[in-house]
Design an enzyme around this catalytic site. Structure first.
Site, PDB file in Angstrom:
ATOM      1  N   SER A 133      44.792  37.337  51.854  1.00 25.88           N
ATOM      2  CA  SER A 133      45.676  36.396  51.161  1.00 25.88           C
ATOM      3  C   SER A 133      47.110  36.548  51.647  1.00 25.88           C
ATOM      4  O   SER A 133      47.548  37.670  51.942  1.00 25.88           O
ATOM      5  CB  SER A 133      45.634  36.668  49.654  1.00 25.88           C
ATOM      6  OG  SER A 133      46.676  35.964  48.999  1.00 25.88           O
ATOM      7  N   TYR A 146      47.106  42.149  42.643  1.00 25.39           N
ATOM      8  CA  TYR A 146      46.277  41.433  43.617  1.00 25.39           C
ATOM      9  C   TYR A 146      46.860  41.578  45.023  1.00 25.39           C
ATOM     10  O   TYR A 146      46.152  41.919  45.971  1.00 25.39           O
ATOM     11  CB  TYR A 146      46.226  39.956  43.209  1.00 25.39           C
ATOM     12  CG  TYR A 146      45.461  39.069  44.155  1.00 25.39           C
ATOM     13  CD1 TYR A 146      44.074  39.132  44.241  1.00 25.39           C
ATOM     14  CD2 TYR A 146      46.124  38.127  44.953  1.00 25.39           C
ATOM     15  CE1 TYR A 146      43.372  38.300  45.098  1.00 25.39           C
ATOM     16  CE2 TYR A 146      45.425  37.293  45.816  1.00 25.39           C
ATOM     17  CZ  TYR A 146      44.052  37.382  45.874  1.00 25.39           C
ATOM     18  OH  TYR A 146      43.349  36.557  46.722  1.00 25.39           O
TER      19      TYR A 146
END
Length: 300
Positions: A133, A146
Site C-alpha cells: 500500500s 496499517y
C-alpha cells in the site's frame, strides 16, 4: 493466492481461472459469500483452501496441500494479497493490540507463507507478487498501524527481490490507489470500530483529544470512502502482469492520482507532503486540549 474472500483476491482468482491456470485460492471462511461465489463462477481447476494467516497450523496445512499437488512441477506464482486493517485513528489513540493485529496478518502471515512456499517457487524459478500500500511509503494521517505493517512488508519483499535474483525468482509489489474491497467501504463497520475505540480509550486520552475529534476523523473517512473505485481491473491486470510478463515491473501503481502523490512525496518538502496527505485523505481538527475555547474554560 491469499485473501480471496473478496476484493482483489477474489477478482484475481476468477481472472486467472478464466485464463486457464490452476489456482489455489485461500479464504478465511469456506462458507463465506465470496467463497461460494468462486465455487459458482470458476472451473473445477480452482482449489479453495481455508487459511487464517494468524494461525501457523492453517498456514502449514495449506503448505502441505500445495506441496502434495505441485511437487513434480514446482509452483509458478505466489500472490500475497490478504490484508487487514480495522483502525482509523492517530497512532497515540490506536491500541497496541491493533498494531500487533496488522503486523500478524500483513507482515508475519505473508512472511511465513512466502518462506514456506520458497522451495517450490525456487524449483520453478517462479514469481512472488505482493499487494502492499502507498500507506507503507507515506505517513497517511490515522493509518499508522496499517501503514507500519505495509512498510515492513514492502521492505521485506524488496529484500526478497534482491536475494532471490540468483534463483531466477522475480518479485513485484503492487501499490494500489483506493478501491472498494470487502469491509473497507462499509460505513457501519467503521462506525462500530469507532464505538469500540472510544469505549477502550483511557479517560486521560479521551479528555486530551475529545470524543468529537474521533467522530470527526470517522466522518471524514466515511466521506473519503465515497471516492473508492469499484472497478478492480487495473489491480487485477497489474497482479497478472507481475505473474506473467517476461520482465515484470518491480513496483506497480494501479489507481488514479498516485503519480502526483509520489512526486510530492519524493521531491517536495515534508510540510507540503503532510498538507497534501491531509487534504487528500483525513485532516483532523485540533485535539480538544489544544483548542482556544478549552484554554479559556481552564482559565475560568
Amino acid at each position: 493466492l491469499s485473501g480471496c474472500d473478496s476484493g482483489f483476491g477474489q477478482a484475481t482468482a476468477r481472472h486467472l481461472d478464466i485464463m486457464g491456470f490452476r489456482v489455489f485460492a485461500s479464504v478465511l471462511d469456506l462458507q463465506s459469500p465470496g467463497a461460494q461465489e468462486l465455487r459458482r463462477s470458476c472451473s473445477p481447476r480452482l482449489t479453495l483452501l481455508q487459511m487464517d494467516l494468524t494461525k501457523t497450523e492453517d498456514i502449514q496445512r495449506v503448505l502441505q496441500h500445495i506441496q502434495a499437488h505441485t511437487n513434480s512441477t514446482g509452483l509458478w506464482g505466489l500472490v500475497n494479497n490478504a490484508g487487514f486493517n480495522d483502525t482509523i485513528a492517530d497512532a497515540e489513540l490506536s491500541p497496541l493490540g491493533k498494531f500487533r493485529s496488522c503486523m500478524e496478518v500483513n507482515f508475519f502471515g505473508s512472511l511465513e507463507l512466502t518462506k514456506g512456499l520458497l522451495p517450490l517457487l525456487r524449483s520453478a524459478s517462479g514469481r512472488i507478487v505482493t499487494v502492499s500500500s502507498p500507506a507503507g511509503d507515506m505517513p497517511f494521517p490515522c493509518l499508522a498501524a496499517y501503514g507500519a505493517s505495509k512498510a515492513a512488508l514492502s521492505l521485506l519483499m524488496d529484500t526478497f527481490r534482491s536475494e532471490l535474483q540468483p534463483w531466477g525468482i522475480k518479485v513485484s509489489l503492487i501499490l494500489p490507489g483506493y478501491y472498494k474491497t470487502g469491509t473497507t467501504c462499509d460505513p457501519a463497520f467503521w462506525n462500530l470500530q469507532k464505538q469500540k475505540l472510544l469505549a477502550s480509550l483511557p479517560q486521560e486520552l479521551l479528555q486530551a483529544y475529545g470524543e468529537d475529534y474521533v467522530e470527526e476523523i470517522n466522518q471524514q473517512f466515511t466521506q473519503f470512502m465515497k471516492v473508492a473505485v469499484e472497478d478492480l481491473s487495473a489491480v487485477v491486470n497489474s497482479i497478472t502482469d507481475g505473474l506473467l510478463a517476461a520482465n515484470p515491473a518491480v513496483r506497480y501503481y494501479p489507481g488514479q492520482g498516485l503519480g502526483i502523490m509520489y512526486f510530492i512525496h519524493r521531491y517536495l518538502p515534508y510540510f507540503v507532503r503532510d498538507l497534501f496527505l491531509k487534504g487528500f485523505f483525513i485532516n483532523p481538527k485540533l485535539p480538544r486540549a489544544l483548542r482556544r475555547e478549552h484554554h479559556n474554560d481552564v482559565k475560568k
